[in-house]
Write a protein that holds these residues in place. Structure first.
Motif, PDB file in Angstrom:
ATOM      1  N   LEU A 154     134.958 -73.067  53.689  1.00 47.97           N
ATOM      2  CA  LEU A 154     135.343 -74.472  53.560  1.00 47.97           C
ATOM      3  C   LEU A 154     136.659 -74.540  52.798  1.00 47.97           C
ATOM      4  N   TYR A 155     137.516 -75.412  53.244  1.00 50.14           N
ATOM      5  CA  TYR A 155     138.800 -75.612  52.580  1.00 50.14           C
ATOM      6  C   TYR A 155     138.866 -77.048  52.062  1.00 50.14           C
ATOM      7  N   ARG A 156     139.393 -77.214  50.830  1.00 47.61           N
ATOM      8  CA  ARG A 156     139.534 -78.533  50.216  1.00 47.61           C
ATOM      9  C   ARG A 156     140.962 -78.710  49.711  1.00 47.61           C
ATOM     10  N   ALA A 157     141.367 -79.968  49.746  1.00 47.33           N
ATOM     11  CA  ALA A 157     142.685 -80.299  49.218  1.00 47.33           C
ATOM     12  C   ALA A 157     142.686 -81.762  48.813  1.00 47.33           C
ATOM     13  N   THR A 158     143.552 -82.117  47.903  1.00 40.25           N
ATOM     14  CA  THR A 158     143.715 -83.492  47.446  1.00 40.25           C
ATOM     15  C   THR A 158     145.180 -83.875  47.574  1.00 40.25           C
ATOM     16  N   VAL A 159     145.402 -85.035  48.144  1.00 42.21           N
ATOM     17  CA  VAL A 159     146.768 -85.519  48.330  1.00 42.21           C
ATOM     18  C   VAL A 159     146.894 -86.880  47.679  1.00 42.21           C
ATOM     19  N   THR A 160     148.071 -87.252  47.350  1.00 46.52           N
ATOM     20  CA  THR A 160     148.371 -88.565  46.784  1.00 46.52           C
ATOM     21  C   THR A 160     148.851 -89.488  47.893  1.00 46.52           C
ATOM     22  N   GLU A 161     148.358 -90.675  47.874  1.00 43.15           N
ATOM     23  CA  GLU A 161     148.697 -91.613  48.938  1.00 43.15           C
ATOM     24  C   GLU A 161     150.205 -91.892  48.953  1.00 43.15           C
ATOM     25  N   GLY A 162     150.696 -92.185  50.177  1.00 43.44           N
ATOM     26  CA  GLY A 162     152.083 -92.592  50.332  1.00 43.44           C
ATOM     27  C   GLY A 162     153.094 -91.465  50.430  1.00 43.44           C
ATOM     28  N   ILE A 164     154.548 -87.739  52.270  1.00 43.82           N
ATOM     29  CA  ILE A 164     154.537 -86.842  53.420  1.00 43.82           C
ATOM     30  C   ILE A 164     154.689 -85.424  52.893  1.00 43.82           C
ATOM     31  N   TYR A 165     153.720 -84.581  53.197  1.00 45.79           N
ATOM     32  CA  TYR A 165     153.700 -83.219  52.685  1.00 45.79           C
ATOM     33  C   TYR A 165     154.163 -82.245  53.783  1.00 45.79           C
ATOM     34  N   ASP A 166     154.979 -81.234  53.396  1.00 47.29           N
ATOM     35  CA  ASP A 166     155.298 -80.146  54.314  1.00 47.29           C
ATOM     36  C   ASP A 166     154.084 -79.262  54.546  1.00 47.29           C
ATOM     37  N   SER A 167     153.321 -79.059  53.508  1.00 44.54           N
ATOM     38  CA  SER A 167     152.100 -78.279  53.630  1.00 44.54           C
ATOM     39  C   SER A 167     151.107 -78.774  52.589  1.00 44.54           C
ATOM     40  N   ILE A 168     149.978 -79.283  53.061  1.00 41.12           N
ATOM     41  CA  ILE A 168     148.926 -79.723  52.147  1.00 41.12           C
ATOM     42  C   ILE A 168     148.118 -78.528  51.669  1.00 41.12           C
ATOM     43  N   LEU A 169     147.748 -77.666  52.607  1.00 38.77           N
ATOM     44  CA  LEU A 169     147.066 -76.419  52.293  1.00 38.77           C
ATOM     45  C   LEU A 169     147.207 -75.487  53.481  1.00 38.77           C
ATOM     46  N   GLN A 170     146.902 -74.209  53.302  1.00 35.31           N
ATOM     47  CA  GLN A 170     146.999 -73.199  54.354  1.00 35.31           C
ATOM     48  C   GLN A 170     145.625 -72.583  54.579  1.00 35.31           C
ATOM     49  N   VAL A 171     145.218 -72.584  55.856  1.00 38.18           N
ATOM     50  CA  VAL A 171     143.998 -71.887  56.229  1.00 38.18           C
ATOM     51  C   VAL A 171     144.389 -70.513  56.772  1.00 38.18           C
ATOM     52  N   GLU A 172     143.501 -69.552  56.656  1.00 35.96           N
ATOM     53  CA  GLU A 172     143.815 -68.181  57.080  1.00 35.96           C
ATOM     54  C   GLU A 172     142.599 -67.571  57.769  1.00 35.96           C
ATOM     55  N   ALA A 173     142.877 -66.967  58.940  1.00 39.77           N
ATOM     56  CA  ALA A 173     141.837 -66.247  59.683  1.00 39.77           C
ATOM     57  C   ALA A 173     142.275 -64.792  59.873  1.00 39.77           C
ATOM     58  N   TRP A 174     141.356 -63.905  60.160  1.00 40.28           N
ATOM     59  CA  TRP A 174     141.677 -62.507  60.390  1.00 40.28           C
ATOM     60  C   TRP A 174     140.803 -61.982  61.527  1.00 40.28           C
ATOM     61  N   ASP A 175     141.214 -60.783  62.070  1.00 37.68           N
ATOM     62  CA  ASP A 175     140.535 -60.200  63.232  1.00 37.68           C
ATOM     63  C   ASP A 175     140.266 -58.737  62.943  1.00 37.68           C
ATOM     64  N   GLN A 176     139.119 -58.243  63.315  1.00 38.32           N
ATOM     65  CA  GLN A 176     138.759 -56.863  63.023  1.00 38.32           C
ATOM     66  C   GLN A 176     139.362 -55.861  64.002  1.00 38.32           C
TER      67      GLN A 176
END
Length: 952
Positions: A154-162, A164-176
Motif C-alpha cells: 500500500l502506498y500513502r501520500a498527503t498533498v496540500t490543496e491548490g 500542482i505537484y511534479d511527483s506526489i509519490l513514486q511506486v516501484e515494481a520489480w520482476d524476478q
C-alpha cells in the motif's frame, strides 16, 4: 631349397612387420584440432546449446582409420551442467547439451574447458591423442516467466490543496526474471478511471488538476505495472492520497459545541485539540481561555437563593435590611419597579431613568452608627449624553424644605461616590464626607458585587471580593440637627423643587417633592446592615460563582507549563516553551458547574493565542477560537410534603403550655424522573429519590388570621440551633428560611406548635404548608392541615348521623373512627400516637354519654307522670341535655357505609374494634328503647327528638 624358402619367408614377414610398424607411427602423428574458444546460448528449460562456432574437431591423420577420427569431447569442470556428444567421428562434428534444466534466475552464464580426443592408432583406442584446451562461454537465454510485483502492499501520500505537484509519490515494481528484457519494468498504468492523477514510466504519480479539500479529502487509486516483455502485474497496488487544506496556523481537532450534563463534575472541553504552526520555529506559546457568562444571572451561574437565605448560608451577621425585596403585600414598595424576569429565580430590578422607590419608614434603619455595610449587585453602562448627571442608587434625604442628603450612593461619570454627612456634635470641624472610586467595572455593562464597609472615618469598597481604597476623599461640615423627616429612596433621590406659580394678581413660589437623579442600570440584593461590617470571607461567599474553568490532572502537565486563573475562574492563561506542552495543557482544560440545578443554556468560550519565535516578537498569527458550552437542563425535582391532614385534639391539650405539634409526622421528599436504558428497550422512565436543600418553608393560616389574644403559632428558637435556619412569625403564619437540608427542615417543621386558650370557640383551624428550593424555582405541593377539638368533631359527627324517629329502625353497625391519611408516592402516613390516644378518650367519653342517656330515657319513661306534677327537677339532679344529640346510624347496609364514606379505612386497630363493638351494643339497646317509646308516643320534654338537627 627349404632353407632358402624359409629365409625368404622370414625376410618377407619381417619386411611386412617393419612396414606395418613403420606405417602405424606415421598415421597417428597429429592431435585433433578445435577452436580456441566457443560462445554458446541456451534457452532456460531447454537442453541444446547453440555454439558459435559450431563444435567441430579436425585431425590431420584423416583419412587414416582411427587416427584420423574423433571419438570424444571432454568438458573439464565438475560444476558445469553440460556434456558434449560426437555426432560424426569422421567429420568430427559434435553437440553440447545440458545435463538438466537450466534456470537463468539461478545462473545466467557458464564458462568451462573442452577438449577433443581422436580414436587412437587401433580400434582399442591405443595411442589416442587430445586437442588443445578450448574455452567455452555459454549464456543462458531468459524466458519471461514472472510477472511484476510491487515492493509495497500500500502506498500513502498527503498533498496540500491548490498545488500542482511534479511527483506526489513514486511506486516501484520489480520482476524476478533474469534478463534485462523481462526483469525491467517498462511501464506503469493507473487502473482507476476518472481520477485527477497521472503516472509516468518510472512510477511517479502527479496530479493533473488542483485539488480542493472542501470537494474531496481522500482519493484511492489502483496502479499496475508492465515489464519490458509487456507482462502485467498479477495484482494492482492501492494508492491512498489525502488532501489537506492549505496549512494555516491555528488550533485543530476541536468541536464548536460541547454539551454539559448537570452533576457530572469537571468535563474536558478540548480532549483532541492541538496547535498547528506549519513547521514554523517557535520559542514560546501563550494561550488564554475565557469563559463568557455575563448573560447568565448576575454575571455567572450563582446560587439563586433569596438574599436573606444567602447571608444566612454564608455566615453573615444578622440584622440586615433588604431594600429591594420581592413584591408582596408587606413589601409593596417594589411593586412598581421593572423586574427582569426569566433569570432563573434571580430577583433583578431594572431602572431606565424613570422609576424609583420610596422605602417605608418602618423599614429604614434608624441609627446606622459608625459601623455599617451597604451591599448590592449592580450592572451599569456609560451614561448617555455628553454631560452625565448623577445616577443615584441609594439616597437618604430630607423629605421637605432643605433637601439635605444625609447619605447616598451614586454613580457620576463612571465613578462611584459614597456620601456620608454625619450629624453635628460638639466638635465643629470638617469631617470626611465624600468617597470617590474610579473603576472600569462601574461602566463595563457587566454584573459586579459592590460592598461598602463603613468604619467611620474609614470607608472601604469591595468589588467582586477585591478591595479598593478611594482615590479621593473630600471633607464637609456635619449636618445640624433638625426636626425634618428624612426619606430613603432607591433608584433616585427625593427632593423638593421650586417653581413659580403665576396668577392675575401676584407671583408666588411653590415647591413640589419629586424624584431626581434617576439611576439607569440594574440592581439586585441591595441591603444595609447597621452596627456591623462584612468580612472578606462572607463577601467572597456571597459573590462566588458556581461555574468556571478547571484543569483536570494537574500532575500530568509537567514543569514545562505555567498557568494561572482569575479570581472568578472565568479566565485561564497558560504559557509553554514548546508545542507539545501547550497541546497537552489544552486537552486538560475543563468546565465545571457545582450547582445541583445549574442554569441551562449556552456559555461562550473565547481562546486567544500568541506564538513567539526566536529573536522575534510574534512570527505566527493564530486565529482566535469561539466555541460554546451547552449546559443541559437539569432533571426538575418534585418536592412532596406528606403527613396527617386532619388532627383532633382535646381542649385541654390545646390549652396546654406547649400547645400541640401540628406537623409531628410530616415528611418531605424530592423525586426526579430519570430515563434508564436498563429498564427496557423502550427506555421507560424511572422515579429516583433526590437529596437537595430547601431555602424556605411557609406555614400559612387559611382563613382569618390568628387572634393574638387567644391564639398563637410559634417555633422555639432551640429547634433551629445547629442549623442554617431562622424563622419569622406573624398572625398570618410562620416562615422558616435558610439554605439547609430537607432533613433539617423536617425537624424544624415538626416543632411548630399551635396554642389556643379558648378552644371552645374553635370549630376548626386550617393551615397550609409549602416549601421551596432556589427562591421559588422549585416548589412543593400545598399541604393542607385541619385542626379541630374533640367536642366539636363529635358534635358534627352526631348531628350528621341523627335522623327523625319515624324513619328509624334498629340497624347494627360498628362505630367507626375516621382518620384521613395522606397518600404519598410509596405508601401512607399513619395516625400519630398522640392523636390515637385522644380519639380513644373521645370514644370512651361518648360511650359513657350514650349509656347515661339510655338510663335516663328508661327512668323518664317510668316516672313520666311524677315529673309532670313536680314541674321542675332539683337543679343538682337535672340532666343537661342541651348539647346532647343521640346518635343513631341511619345507614341500612354495609354498602351504604362504603358509599357515604369512601375514605374510611378497611382495617382498624384492635382497640378501636373493641370500642366500636361496645358502642354498637349500647347503641342497639338504645335503639330498641327509643323505638318502643316512639311507638307509644310517650317521649316528652327535652327528650324529644330535635328535627332541626336531622340531615334531611
Amino acid at each position: 631349397m627349404f632353407v632358402e624358402n624359409l629365409n625368404r619367408l622370414l625376410v618377407h614377414n619381417l619386411n611386412f612387420f617393419f612396414s606395418f610398424f613403420s606405417l602405424s607411427i606415421v598415421v597417428n602423428k597429429h592431435k585433433p584440432w578445435i577452436e580456441t574458444s566457443y560462445h554458446g546460448v541456451i534457452t532456460e528449460n531447454m537442453d541444446t546449446v547453440m555454439l558459435d562456432p559450431p563444435l567441430v574437431a579436425l585431425d590431420k591423420d584423416a583419412p587414416v582409420p582411427y587416427a584420423g577420427e574423433i571419438c570424444a569431447f571432454k568438458i573439464h569442470g565438475q560444476e558445469a551442467p553440460f556434456e558434449a556428444e560426437v555426432l560424426n567421428r569422421t567429420s568430427g562434428v559434435g553437440v553440447l547439451r545440458a545435463r538438466g534444466p537450466i534456470d537463468c534466475e539461478q545462473q545466467k552464464e557458464y564458462t568451462f574447458i573442452i577438449q577433443a580426443y581422436d580414436c587412437g592408432a587401433s580400434p582399442t583406442g591405443a595411442n589416442w591423442k587430445k586437442s588443445h584446451k578450448a574455452v567455452v562461454h555459454i549464456q543462458v537465454d531468459d524466458v519471461n516467466e514472472f510477472s511484476p510485483v510491487f515492493r509495497e502492499p500500500l502506498y500513502r501520500a498527503t498533498v496540500t490543496e491548490g498545488k500542482i505537484y511534479d511527483s506526489i509519490l513514486q511506486v516501484e515494481a520489480w520482476d524476478q526474471d533474469c534478463s534485462p528484457q523481462y526483469s525491467q519494468i517498462c511501464n506503469y498504468e493507473i487502473v482507476t478511471q476518472d481520477t485527477p492523477f497521472a503516472i509516468d514510466r518510472n512510477g511517479n504519480i502527479r496530479n493533473t488538476e488542483r485539488l480542493s479539500y472542501d470537494k474531496q479529502q481522500h482519493y484511492k487509486i489502483m496502479v499496475t505495472a508492465y515489464d519490458c516483455g509487456q507482462k502485467r502485474a498479477m495484482e494492482s497496488v492501492p494508492v491512498h492520497i489525502d488532501v489537506k487544506p492549505v496549512c494555516k496556523p491555528g488550533w485543530q481537532g476541536w468541536n464548536k459545541r460541547m454539551d454539559y450534563e448537570p452533576g457530572t463534575g469537571s468535563k474536558q472541553l478540548f480532549p483532541k485539540m492541538h496547535l498547528e504552526t506549519c513547521d514554523g520555529p517557535l520559542s514560546s506559546v501563550r494561550a488564554m481561555v475565557e469563559l463568557q457568562t455575563s448573560h447568565i444571572g448576575k454575571g455567572c451561574d450563582r446560587e439563586t437563593y433569596s438574599e436573606k437565605s444567602l447571608q444566612k448560608l454564608c455566615g453573615a451577621a444578622s440584622g440586615s435590611t433588604d431594600l429591594l425585596p420581592a413584591p408582596s403585600v408587606s413589601t409593596n414598595w417594589t411593586a412598581s419597579l421593572l423586574t427582569d424576569s426569566g433569570r432563573d429565580s434571580d430577583l433583578i430590578f431594572r431602572f431606565d431613568g424613570r422609576q424609583a422607590a420610596n422605602i417605608p419608614e418602618w423599614v429604614v434603619p434608624q441609627n446606622l452608627t459608625d459601623q455599617f455595610t451597604i451591599a448590592t449587585w449592580m450592572k451599569h453602562g456609560p451614561s448617555p449624553g455628553l454631560r452625565a448627571e448623577k445616577e443615584t442608587l441609594l439616597c437618604n434625604s430630607d423629605k421637605t424644605e432643605m433637601n439635605r442628603h444625609h447619605y447616598s450612593l451614586y454613580v457620576h461619570n463612571c465613578r462611584l461616590v459614597f456620601l456620608l454627612r454625619r450629624d453635628f456634635i460638639q466638635l465643629d470641624s470638617f469631617r470626611p464626607a465624600e468617597f470617590h472610586w474610579r473603576l472600569e467595572q462601574i461602566c463595563d455593562k457587566e454584573w459586579h458585587y459592590y460592598v461598602i464597609n463603613v468604619e467611620f472615618p474609614s470607608v472601604t469598597l469591595f468589588v467582586d471580593g477585591v478591595t479598593y481604597e478611594p482615590y479621593l476623599v473630600t471633607d464637609d461640615w456635619p449636618i445640624h440637627p433638625s426636626e425634618i423627616d428624612v426619606q430613603l429612596t432607591v433608584g433616585a433621590c427625593w427632593q423638593e423643587t421650586s417653581g413659580v406659580k403665576t396668577s392675575k394678581k401676584k407671583h408666588r413660589e411653590v415647591t413640589t417633592p419629586r424624584f431626581t437623579q434617576y439611576f439607569r442600570g440594574s440592581l439586585s440584593g441591595l441591603t444595609i446592615r447597621p452596627g456591623k461590617i462584612a468580612t472578606q470571607k462572607v463577601i467572597s461567599c456571597l459573590q462566588a460563582c458556581k461555574e468556571g474553568l478547571d484543569i483536570s490532572s494537574l500532575e500530568s502537565l509537567g514543569k514545562g507549563i505555567k498557568f494561572h486563573f482569575n479570581p472568578a475562574q472565568s479566565v485561564l492563561v497558560m504559557e509553554a516553551d514548546d508545542l507539545e506542552s501547550i497541546n497537552t495543557a489544552m486537552t486538560k482544560v475543563s468546565y465545571i458547574n457545582s450547582r445541583q440545578f445549574p442554569t441551562p443554556g449556552l456559555r461562550k468560550l473565547h481562546i486567544t493565542t500568541t506564538v513567539q519565535c526566536f529573536g522575534e516578537d510574534t512570527c505566527i498569527s493564530i486565529p482566535d477560537i469561539k466555541a460554546m458550552v451547552m449546559v443541559l437542563p437539569p432533571s426538575e425535582p418534585r418536592i412532596t410534603i406528606a403527613g396527617v391532614e386532619r388532627l383532633v385534639w382535646p381542649a385541654a391539650q390545646l390549652r396546654a403550655p406547649f400547645g400541640v405539634a401540628l406537623f409531628k409526622d410530616i415528611h418531605i421528599i424530592s423525586t426526579v424522573t430519570k430515563t434508564d436504558a436498563t429498564l427496557s428497550s423502550a427506555r421507560r422512565p424511572g422515579v429516583l429519590e433526590l437529596m437537595h436543600n430547601l431555602d424556605y418553608c411557609d406555614v400559612l393560616v387559611i382563613g382569618e388570621e390568628l387572634d393574638p389574644e387567644w391564639e398563637s403559632l410559634e417555633i422555639h428558637h432551640s429547634s433551629l440551633l445547629g442549623k442554617h435556619l431562622d424563622a419569622t412569625n406573624s398572625t398570618s403564619g410562620i416562615s422558616i428560611y435558610g439554605v439547609d437540608s430537607m432533613v433539617h427542615y423536617e425537624q424544624a417543621i415538626r416543632q411548630v406548635r399551635y396554642h389556643n386558650w379558648k378552644p371552645g370557640g374553635l370549630s376548626e383551624r386550617r393551615f397550609r404548608l409549602s416549601c421551596s428550593e432556589l427562591n421559588g424555582r422549585y416548589t412543593s405541593n400545598e399541604f393542607n392541615l385541619e385542626v379541630r377539638d374533640c367536642l366539636h368533631t363529635w358534635q358534627e359527627h352526631v348531628n350528621h348521623m341523627a335522623v327523625q324517629s319515624q324513619y328509624m329502625r334498629p340497624v347494627h353497625h360498628p362505630l367507626v373512627v375516621h382518620t384521613v391519611n395522606s397518600d404519598h408516592i410509596s405508601g401512607k402516613v399513619s395516625t400519630p400516637p398522640a392523636a390515637t390516644v385522644v380519639i380513644v378518650m373521645c370514644i370512651a367519653a361518648l360511650v359513657v354519654i350514650v349509656v347515661l342517656g339510655i338510663y335516663r330515657i328508661h327512668t323518664t319513661h317510668q316516672d313520666g307522670s311524677k315529673e309532670d306534677e313536680e314541674g321542675r327537677k332539683d337543679p343538682e339532679m337535672d340532666w343537661d341535655d342541651s348539647n346532647l344529640n343521640i346518635t343513631v346510624n341511619p345507614m341500612e347496609t354495609a354498602e351504604e357505609v362504603m358509599e357515604e364514606e369512601p375514605d374510611e379505612e378497611e382495617d382498624e386497630d384492635e382497640e378501636d374494634d373493641e370500642l366500636a363493638d361496645l358502642s354498637s351494643a349500647e347503641s342497639e339497646d338504645s335503639d330498641e328503647e327509643e323505638e318502643t317509646n316512639i311507638q307509644k308516643g310517650k317521649v316528652k320534654g327535652k327528650l324529644e327528638w330535635d328535627p332541626s338537627t336531622l340531615p334531611y
